[in-house]
Write a protein that holds these residues in place. Sequence first.
Motif, PDB file in Angstrom:
ATOM      1  N   VAL A  21     -42.671  24.042-112.816  1.00  0.00           N
ATOM      2  CA  VAL A  21     -42.685  23.536-111.450  1.00  0.00           C
ATOM      3  C   VAL A  21     -41.312  22.955-111.122  1.00  0.00           C
ATOM      4  O   VAL A  21     -40.681  22.304-111.967  1.00  0.00           O
ATOM      5  N   SER A  22     -40.835  23.167-109.907  1.00  0.00           N
ATOM      6  CA  SER A  22     -39.533  22.636-109.509  1.00  0.00           C
ATOM      7  C   SER A  22     -39.559  21.111-109.541  1.00  0.00           C
ATOM      8  O   SER A  22     -40.621  20.491-109.417  1.00  0.00           O
ATOM      9  N   ALA A  23     -38.391  20.503-109.672  1.00  0.00           N
ATOM     10  CA  ALA A  23     -38.306  19.042-109.750  1.00  0.00           C
ATOM     11  C   ALA A  23     -38.857  18.388-108.488  1.00  0.00           C
ATOM     12  O   ALA A  23     -39.560  17.370-108.558  1.00  0.00           O
ATOM     13  N   ALA A  36     -42.621  18.780-108.448  1.00  0.00           N
ATOM     14  CA  ALA A  36     -43.194  17.968-109.523  1.00  0.00           C
ATOM     15  C   ALA A  36     -43.294  16.508-109.104  1.00  0.00           C
ATOM     16  O   ALA A  36     -44.295  15.842-109.366  1.00  0.00           O
ATOM     17  N   LYS A  37     -42.264  16.017-108.425  1.00  0.00           N
ATOM     18  CA  LYS A  37     -42.291  14.627-107.972  1.00  0.00           C
ATOM     19  C   LYS A  37     -43.364  14.408-106.911  1.00  0.00           C
ATOM     20  O   LYS A  37     -44.137  13.444-106.978  1.00  0.00           O
ATOM     21  N   ASN A  38     -43.418  15.312-105.922  1.00  0.00           N
ATOM     22  CA  ASN A  38     -44.429  15.186-104.871  1.00  0.00           C
ATOM     23  C   ASN A  38     -45.842  15.234-105.440  1.00  0.00           C
ATOM     24  O   ASN A  38     -46.711  14.442-105.072  1.00  0.00           O
ATOM     25  N   ILE A  39     -46.066  16.172-106.348  1.00  0.00           N
ATOM     26  CA  ILE A  39     -47.403  16.332-106.923  1.00  0.00           C
ATOM     27  C   ILE A  39     -47.754  15.124-107.798  1.00  0.00           C
ATOM     28  O   ILE A  39     -48.876  14.613-107.741  1.00  0.00           O
ATOM     29  N   MET A  58     -53.842  21.135-111.534  1.00  0.00           N
ATOM     30  CA  MET A  58     -54.613  21.935-110.587  1.00  0.00           C
ATOM     31  C   MET A  58     -53.826  22.156-109.297  1.00  0.00           C
ATOM     32  O   MET A  58     -53.781  23.258-108.756  1.00  0.00           O
ATOM     33  N   LEU A  59     -53.181  21.095-108.807  1.00  0.00           N
ATOM     34  CA  LEU A  59     -52.374  21.214-107.598  1.00  0.00           C
ATOM     35  C   LEU A  59     -51.209  22.174-107.816  1.00  0.00           C
ATOM     36  O   LEU A  59     -50.892  23.002-106.958  1.00  0.00           O
ATOM     37  N   ALA A  60     -50.566  22.049-108.962  1.00  0.00           N
ATOM     38  CA  ALA A  60     -49.397  22.880-109.244  1.00  0.00           C
ATOM     39  C   ALA A  60     -49.769  24.343-109.398  1.00  0.00           C
ATOM     40  O   ALA A  60     -48.984  25.232-109.054  1.00  0.00           O
ATOM     41  N   ALA A  61     -50.981  24.604-109.893  1.00  0.00           N
ATOM     42  CA  ALA A  61     -51.404  25.991-110.092  1.00  0.00           C
ATOM     43  C   ALA A  61     -51.704  26.681-108.776  1.00  0.00           C
ATOM     44  O   ALA A  61     -51.684  27.903-108.682  1.00  0.00           O
ATOM     45  N   GLY A 118     -48.127  21.680-104.022  1.00  0.00           N
ATOM     46  CA  GLY A 118     -46.806  21.199-103.642  1.00  0.00           C
ATOM     47  C   GLY A 118     -46.501  21.469-102.180  1.00  0.00           C
ATOM     48  O   GLY A 118     -45.977  20.607-101.468  1.00  0.00           O
ATOM     49  N   GLU A 119     -46.856  22.656-101.705  1.00  0.00           N
ATOM     50  CA  GLU A 119     -46.631  23.008-100.304  1.00  0.00           C
ATOM     51  C   GLU A 119     -47.504  22.165 -99.381  1.00  0.00           C
ATOM     52  O   GLU A 119     -47.060  21.700 -98.327  1.00  0.00           O
ATOM     53  N   ALA A 120     -48.753  21.936 -99.769  1.00  0.00           N
ATOM     54  CA  ALA A 120     -49.659  21.141 -98.944  1.00  0.00           C
ATOM     55  C   ALA A 120     -49.171  19.705 -98.813  1.00  0.00           C
ATOM     56  O   ALA A 120     -49.238  19.107 -97.732  1.00  0.00           O
ATOM     57  N   ILE A 121     -48.673  19.137 -99.892  1.00  0.00           N
ATOM     58  CA  ILE A 121     -48.165  17.769 -99.862  1.00  0.00           C
ATOM     59  C   ILE A 121     -46.920  17.684 -98.987  1.00  0.00           C
ATOM     60  O   ILE A 121     -46.742  16.744 -98.214  1.00  0.00           O
ATOM     61  N   SER A 122     -46.040  18.686 -99.102  1.00  0.00           N
ATOM     62  CA  SER A 122     -44.839  18.721 -98.274  1.00  0.00           C
ATOM     63  C   SER A 122     -45.191  18.793 -96.788  1.00  0.00           C
ATOM     64  O   SER A 122     -44.587  18.107 -95.953  1.00  0.00           O
TER      65      SER A 122
END
Length: 340
Positions: A201-203, A206-209, A222-225, A229-233
Amino acid sequence: MEDELILPRARANQIGREALERRLRAAMGEGALTHGWILAGPEGAGKATLAYRIARALLDPSSLSNDTTLDMPESSRVFRLISGGAHPDLYVAERLYDEKKDRRQSEITVETIRQLTSFLSRTASGGGARIAIVDTADDMNRNAANALLKALEEPPKGATLLLLSTAPGRLLPTIRSRCRRVDLAPVPNDEIERLLQDEGVSAADAKNIADHARGRPGYAMMLAAGDGGEAISLAHKFLQRAQQGGDLSRIIAGVSGKGGETRWPVFRDTIIASLSDASRTAAMQGAAQGFDGADAGDLLNAWQAVSALAGRGEALNIDRGQLIEAMAFDMRAALRQKAA
Protein backbone atom coordinates in the motif's frame (compact mmCIF):
# COMPACT_ATOMS: atom_id res chain seq x y z
CA MET A 1 -1.77 -4.99 -2.61
CA GLU A 2 -3.74 -8.03 -3.75
CA ASP A 3 -7.50 -7.55 -3.84
CA GLU A 4 -7.97 -10.82 -1.94
CA LEU A 5 -7.42 -10.81 1.80
CA ILE A 6 -5.36 -13.52 3.44
CA LEU A 7 -7.82 -15.36 5.69
CA PRO A 8 -7.02 -15.38 9.43
CA ARG A 9 -6.47 -19.13 9.38
CA ALA A 10 -3.80 -18.69 6.70
CA ARG A 11 -2.08 -15.53 7.98
CA ALA A 12 1.41 -16.22 9.34
CA ASN A 13 2.00 -12.91 11.10
CA GLN A 14 0.21 -10.63 13.54
CA ILE A 15 1.24 -7.20 14.77
CA GLY A 16 0.81 -5.52 18.12
CA ARG A 17 0.39 -8.68 20.20
CA GLU A 18 4.00 -9.40 21.16
CA ALA A 19 3.55 -8.87 24.91
CA LEU A 20 0.37 -10.94 24.95
CA GLU A 21 2.03 -13.78 23.06
CA ARG A 22 4.96 -13.79 25.48
CA ARG A 23 2.50 -14.27 28.35
CA LEU A 24 0.69 -17.03 26.50
CA ARG A 25 3.94 -18.87 25.76
CA ALA A 26 4.98 -18.60 29.39
CA ALA A 27 1.63 -20.03 30.48
CA MET A 28 1.96 -22.85 27.95
CA GLY A 29 5.41 -23.67 29.30
CA GLU A 30 4.00 -23.87 32.82
CA GLY A 31 0.96 -25.90 31.74
CA ALA A 32 -1.24 -23.14 33.10
CA LEU A 33 -3.50 -22.43 30.11
CA THR A 34 -7.21 -22.53 30.89
CA HIS A 35 -9.67 -24.55 28.81
CA GLY A 36 -11.94 -21.60 27.99
CA TRP A 37 -10.95 -18.24 26.52
CA ILE A 38 -12.83 -15.14 25.42
CA LEU A 39 -10.83 -13.15 22.88
CA ALA A 40 -12.47 -9.73 23.02
CA GLY A 41 -12.10 -6.71 20.78
CA PRO A 42 -13.86 -4.69 18.09
CA GLU A 43 -14.40 -6.00 14.58
CA GLY A 44 -11.07 -6.18 12.75
CA ALA A 45 -8.95 -6.16 15.92
CA GLY A 46 -7.33 -9.48 14.98
CA LYS A 47 -9.31 -11.87 17.20
CA ALA A 48 -9.59 -14.61 14.60
CA THR A 49 -5.92 -14.33 13.60
CA LEU A 50 -4.90 -14.71 17.24
CA ALA A 51 -7.29 -17.64 17.74
CA TYR A 52 -5.74 -19.57 14.86
CA ARG A 53 -2.25 -18.77 16.14
CA ILE A 54 -3.19 -20.17 19.55
CA ALA A 55 -4.76 -23.22 17.91
CA ARG A 56 -1.62 -23.95 15.89
CA ALA A 57 0.55 -23.56 18.98
CA LEU A 58 -1.55 -25.96 21.05
CA LEU A 59 -1.83 -28.54 18.28
CA ASP A 60 1.88 -28.58 17.46
CA PRO A 61 4.04 -26.72 20.01
CA SER A 62 7.17 -28.39 18.67
CA SER A 63 6.85 -26.45 15.39
CA LEU A 64 6.82 -23.00 16.99
CA SER A 65 9.65 -20.80 15.81
CA ASN A 66 10.85 -19.63 19.25
CA ASP A 67 10.00 -19.50 22.94
CA THR A 68 8.35 -16.07 23.04
CA THR A 69 5.84 -15.90 20.17
CA LEU A 70 3.22 -18.03 18.44
CA ASP A 71 5.06 -17.79 15.11
CA MET A 72 5.15 -21.01 13.12
CA PRO A 73 6.65 -21.73 9.69
CA GLU A 74 4.07 -21.83 6.92
CA SER A 75 5.73 -25.02 5.72
CA SER A 76 4.81 -26.92 8.89
CA ARG A 77 2.16 -29.63 8.59
CA VAL A 78 -0.22 -28.12 11.16
CA PHE A 79 -0.02 -24.69 9.52
CA ARG A 80 -0.85 -26.13 6.11
CA LEU A 81 -3.75 -28.21 7.44
CA ILE A 82 -5.32 -25.32 9.35
CA SER A 83 -4.75 -22.95 6.44
CA GLY A 84 -6.70 -25.33 4.23
CA GLY A 85 -9.45 -25.80 6.81
CA ALA A 86 -8.61 -29.48 7.05
CA HIS A 87 -7.08 -30.12 10.48
CA PRO A 88 -9.00 -32.99 12.12
CA ASP A 89 -8.49 -31.64 15.65
CA LEU A 90 -9.80 -28.13 15.01
CA TYR A 91 -13.50 -27.28 14.82
CA VAL A 92 -14.79 -23.84 13.87
CA ALA A 93 -18.37 -22.94 14.85
CA GLU A 94 -19.76 -20.08 12.78
CA ARG A 95 -22.93 -18.98 11.04
CA LEU A 96 -23.70 -21.49 8.30
CA TYR A 97 -24.19 -20.49 4.68
CA ASP A 98 -27.78 -20.66 3.45
CA GLU A 99 -27.65 -21.80 -0.18
CA LYS A 100 -31.29 -20.87 -0.86
CA LYS A 101 -30.93 -17.30 0.40
CA ASP A 102 -27.33 -16.98 -0.87
CA ARG A 103 -26.09 -15.59 2.44
CA ARG A 104 -24.99 -16.67 5.88
CA GLN A 105 -27.58 -17.42 8.53
CA SER A 106 -28.23 -14.68 11.07
CA GLU A 107 -27.05 -16.74 14.06
CA ILE A 108 -25.08 -19.75 15.23
CA THR A 109 -27.63 -22.46 15.95
CA VAL A 110 -27.81 -25.05 18.70
CA GLU A 111 -27.17 -27.78 16.12
CA THR A 112 -23.78 -26.24 15.30
CA ILE A 113 -22.82 -26.11 18.99
CA ARG A 114 -23.97 -29.70 19.49
CA GLN A 115 -21.61 -30.70 16.70
CA LEU A 116 -18.88 -28.78 18.54
CA THR A 117 -19.48 -30.63 21.81
CA SER A 118 -19.57 -33.95 19.97
CA PHE A 119 -16.25 -33.08 18.31
CA LEU A 120 -14.64 -32.28 21.67
CA SER A 121 -15.77 -35.60 23.14
CA ARG A 122 -13.91 -37.59 20.50
CA THR A 123 -10.32 -38.73 20.82
CA ALA A 124 -7.87 -36.39 19.12
CA SER A 125 -6.33 -37.81 15.96
CA GLY A 126 -2.85 -37.11 17.28
CA GLY A 127 -3.69 -38.12 20.83
CA GLY A 128 -3.22 -34.54 22.04
CA ALA A 129 -5.22 -31.32 21.92
CA ARG A 130 -8.62 -30.59 20.42
CA ILE A 131 -9.46 -26.95 19.72
CA ALA A 132 -12.82 -25.33 19.03
CA ILE A 133 -13.16 -21.74 17.82
CA VAL A 134 -16.53 -19.95 18.04
CA ASP A 135 -16.51 -17.09 15.53
CA THR A 136 -18.21 -15.17 16.95
CA ALA A 137 -19.79 -16.07 20.28
CA ASP A 138 -21.99 -12.98 19.87
CA ASP A 139 -23.79 -14.81 17.04
CA MET A 140 -25.01 -17.70 19.19
CA ASN A 141 -28.72 -17.82 19.90
CA ARG A 142 -29.89 -18.57 23.44
CA ASN A 143 -30.16 -22.32 22.94
CA ALA A 144 -26.71 -22.47 21.37
CA ALA A 145 -25.20 -20.50 24.28
CA ASN A 146 -26.79 -22.85 26.80
CA ALA A 147 -25.50 -25.87 24.89
CA LEU A 148 -21.98 -24.43 24.93
CA LEU A 149 -22.12 -24.26 28.73
CA LYS A 150 -21.94 -28.05 28.92
CA ALA A 151 -18.55 -28.06 27.21
CA LEU A 152 -17.31 -25.25 29.46
CA GLU A 153 -18.60 -26.81 32.69
CA GLU A 154 -17.13 -30.26 32.03
CA PRO A 155 -14.42 -29.83 29.40
CA PRO A 156 -12.89 -33.03 28.06
CA LYS A 157 -9.20 -33.49 28.75
CA GLY A 158 -7.05 -31.64 26.22
CA ALA A 159 -9.94 -29.51 24.94
CA THR A 160 -9.66 -25.74 24.51
CA LEU A 161 -12.46 -23.40 23.49
CA LEU A 162 -11.67 -20.01 21.98
CA LEU A 163 -14.67 -17.69 21.92
CA LEU A 164 -14.38 -14.55 19.79
CA SER A 165 -16.52 -11.61 20.88
CA THR A 166 -16.97 -7.94 20.05
CA ALA A 167 -19.36 -7.48 23.00
CA PRO A 168 -18.32 -9.92 25.76
CA GLY A 169 -20.53 -8.15 28.29
CA ARG A 170 -23.56 -9.48 26.41
CA LEU A 171 -22.53 -13.12 26.72
CA LEU A 172 -24.21 -15.22 29.38
CA PRO A 173 -22.67 -14.56 32.81
CA THR A 174 -22.20 -18.32 33.22
CA ILE A 175 -20.12 -18.40 30.03
CA ARG A 176 -18.03 -15.41 31.08
CA SER A 177 -17.36 -16.91 34.51
CA ARG A 178 -15.94 -20.09 32.98
CA CYS A 179 -13.56 -18.38 30.58
CA ARG A 180 -10.44 -16.28 30.86
CA ARG A 181 -10.89 -13.01 28.99
CA VAL A 182 -8.20 -11.46 26.82
CA ASP A 183 -8.84 -7.94 25.51
CA LEU A 184 -7.08 -6.99 22.28
CA ALA A 185 -5.87 -3.43 22.74
CA PRO A 186 -5.68 -1.01 19.79
CA VAL A 187 -2.48 -1.32 17.74
CA PRO A 188 -0.50 1.92 17.27
CA ASN A 189 -1.06 3.64 13.93
CA ASP A 190 2.60 3.50 12.94
CA GLU A 191 2.61 -0.30 13.23
CA ILE A 192 -0.49 -0.55 11.08
CA GLU A 193 1.05 1.81 8.52
CA ARG A 194 4.18 -0.36 8.31
CA LEU A 195 2.04 -3.48 7.91
CA LEU A 196 0.10 -1.90 5.06
CA GLN A 197 3.20 -0.64 3.31
CA ASP A 198 4.77 -4.10 3.61
CA GLU A 199 1.67 -5.36 1.78
CA GLY A 200 2.27 -2.88 -1.05
CA VAL A 201 0.00 0.00 0.00
CA SER A 202 1.29 3.50 -0.79
CA ALA A 203 2.50 5.61 2.14
CA ALA A 204 -0.33 8.14 1.72
CA ASP A 205 -3.05 5.48 1.61
CA ALA A 206 -1.44 3.58 4.48
CA LYS A 207 -1.60 6.66 6.68
CA ASN A 208 -5.22 7.44 5.78
CA ILE A 209 -6.31 3.85 6.33
CA ALA A 210 -4.39 3.51 9.62
CA ASP A 211 -5.99 6.71 10.92
CA HIS A 212 -9.44 5.43 10.01
CA ALA A 213 -8.87 1.88 11.32
CA ARG A 214 -8.53 3.11 14.93
CA GLY A 215 -6.08 0.47 16.03
CA ARG A 216 -7.68 -2.44 14.18
CA PRO A 217 -5.15 -4.10 11.87
CA GLY A 218 -7.63 -6.59 10.44
CA TYR A 219 -10.02 -3.82 9.51
CA ALA A 220 -7.14 -1.86 7.98
CA MET A 221 -6.22 -4.84 5.82
CA MET A 222 -9.83 -5.19 4.70
CA LEU A 223 -9.91 -1.53 3.67
CA ALA A 224 -6.61 -1.81 1.85
CA ALA A 225 -7.74 -4.90 -0.05
CA GLY A 226 -10.68 -2.96 -1.46
CA ASP A 227 -11.23 0.73 -2.16
CA GLY A 228 -10.80 1.85 1.44
CA GLY A 229 -8.01 4.32 0.70
CA GLU A 230 -10.00 5.97 -2.09
CA ALA A 231 -13.17 6.11 0.03
CA ILE A 232 -11.33 7.79 2.91
CA SER A 233 -9.74 10.31 0.53
CA LEU A 234 -13.17 11.16 -0.89
CA ALA A 235 -14.53 11.64 2.64
CA HIS A 236 -11.75 14.11 3.48
CA LYS A 237 -12.50 16.05 0.29
CA PHE A 238 -16.17 16.08 1.19
CA LEU A 239 -15.47 17.55 4.63
CA GLN A 240 -13.44 20.35 3.06
CA ARG A 241 -15.78 21.16 0.19
CA ALA A 242 -18.95 20.84 2.26
CA GLN A 243 -17.74 23.64 4.52
CA GLN A 244 -16.86 25.83 1.57
CA GLY A 245 -19.93 25.08 -0.55
CA GLY A 246 -17.67 23.58 -3.19
CA ASP A 247 -18.55 21.28 -6.07
CA LEU A 248 -19.33 17.72 -4.94
CA SER A 249 -19.92 16.11 -8.34
CA ARG A 250 -16.66 14.12 -8.46
CA ILE A 251 -17.14 13.00 -4.88
CA ILE A 252 -20.67 11.84 -5.66
CA ALA A 253 -19.41 9.99 -8.74
CA GLY A 254 -16.76 8.29 -6.59
CA VAL A 255 -19.29 6.72 -4.23
CA SER A 256 -21.92 5.96 -6.88
CA GLY A 257 -22.02 3.50 -9.71
CA LYS A 258 -19.42 0.76 -10.01
CA GLY A 259 -17.46 0.40 -6.80
CA GLY A 260 -19.75 2.82 -4.98
CA GLU A 261 -21.42 0.16 -2.85
CA THR A 262 -18.12 -0.86 -1.26
CA ARG A 263 -16.84 2.71 -0.91
CA TRP A 264 -19.99 4.21 0.54
CA PRO A 265 -19.88 2.61 4.07
CA VAL A 266 -16.26 3.67 4.58
CA PHE A 267 -16.95 7.13 3.12
CA ARG A 268 -19.96 7.63 5.41
CA ASP A 269 -18.24 6.26 8.54
CA THR A 270 -15.14 8.41 7.95
CA ILE A 271 -17.24 11.58 7.76
CA ILE A 272 -19.22 10.74 10.89
CA ALA A 273 -16.12 9.68 12.86
CA SER A 274 -14.23 12.81 11.77
CA LEU A 275 -17.01 15.10 13.03
CA SER A 276 -17.23 13.17 16.29
CA ASP A 277 -13.47 13.35 16.83
CA ALA A 278 -13.40 17.04 15.96
CA SER A 279 -16.15 17.77 18.48
CA ARG A 280 -14.18 16.07 21.25
CA THR A 281 -10.96 17.81 20.24
CA ALA A 282 -12.66 21.21 20.19
CA ALA A 283 -14.18 20.56 23.62
CA MET A 284 -10.74 19.84 25.06
CA GLN A 285 -8.57 22.26 23.07
CA GLY A 286 -10.99 24.97 21.93
CA ALA A 287 -10.68 24.20 18.21
CA ALA A 288 -10.25 21.30 15.80
CA GLN A 289 -7.92 21.31 12.83
CA GLY A 290 -9.66 21.51 9.47
CA PHE A 291 -12.93 23.01 10.70
CA ASP A 292 -12.21 26.76 10.52
CA GLY A 293 -12.52 27.45 14.21
CA ALA A 294 -15.93 25.81 14.71
CA ASP A 295 -16.64 25.27 18.39
CA ALA A 296 -17.48 21.96 20.06
CA GLY A 297 -21.23 22.65 20.10
CA ASP A 298 -21.36 23.39 16.37
CA LEU A 299 -19.34 20.28 15.57
CA LEU A 300 -21.58 18.16 17.78
CA ASN A 301 -24.62 19.53 15.96
CA ALA A 302 -22.98 18.74 12.62
CA TRP A 303 -22.21 15.19 13.75
CA GLN A 304 -25.79 14.64 14.91
CA ALA A 305 -27.29 16.14 11.75
CA VAL A 306 -25.09 14.20 9.32
CA SER A 307 -25.44 10.90 11.26
CA ALA A 308 -29.22 11.20 11.36
CA LEU A 309 -29.48 12.17 7.71
CA ALA A 310 -27.23 9.33 6.56
CA GLY A 311 -29.31 6.85 8.53
CA ARG A 312 -32.62 8.13 7.20
CA GLY A 313 -31.29 8.33 3.66
CA GLU A 314 -30.21 4.71 3.66
CA ALA A 315 -33.46 3.54 5.26
CA LEU A 316 -35.50 5.35 2.60
CA ASN A 317 -33.09 4.43 -0.23
CA ILE A 318 -32.65 8.06 -1.23
CA ASP A 319 -30.52 8.73 -4.30
CA ARG A 320 -26.92 8.83 -3.11
CA GLY A 321 -26.09 12.08 -4.90
CA GLN A 322 -29.06 13.83 -3.30
CA LEU A 323 -28.12 12.35 0.07
CA ILE A 324 -24.54 13.63 -0.13
CA GLU A 325 -25.71 17.09 -1.16
CA ALA A 326 -28.12 17.12 1.77
CA MET A 327 -25.40 15.96 4.17
CA ALA A 328 -23.18 18.81 3.00
CA PHE A 329 -25.99 21.35 3.40
CA ASP A 330 -26.86 20.17 6.93
CA MET A 331 -23.22 20.07 7.94
CA ARG A 332 -22.57 23.56 6.63
CA ALA A 333 -25.70 24.87 8.38
CA ALA A 334 -24.68 23.27 11.67
CA LEU A 335 -21.20 24.78 11.42
CA ARG A 336 -22.74 28.16 10.56
CA GLN A 337 -20.70 28.35 7.37
CA LYS A 338 -21.87 30.29 4.34
CA ALA A 339 -21.49 28.84 0.88
CA ALA A 340 -18.43 30.16 -0.87
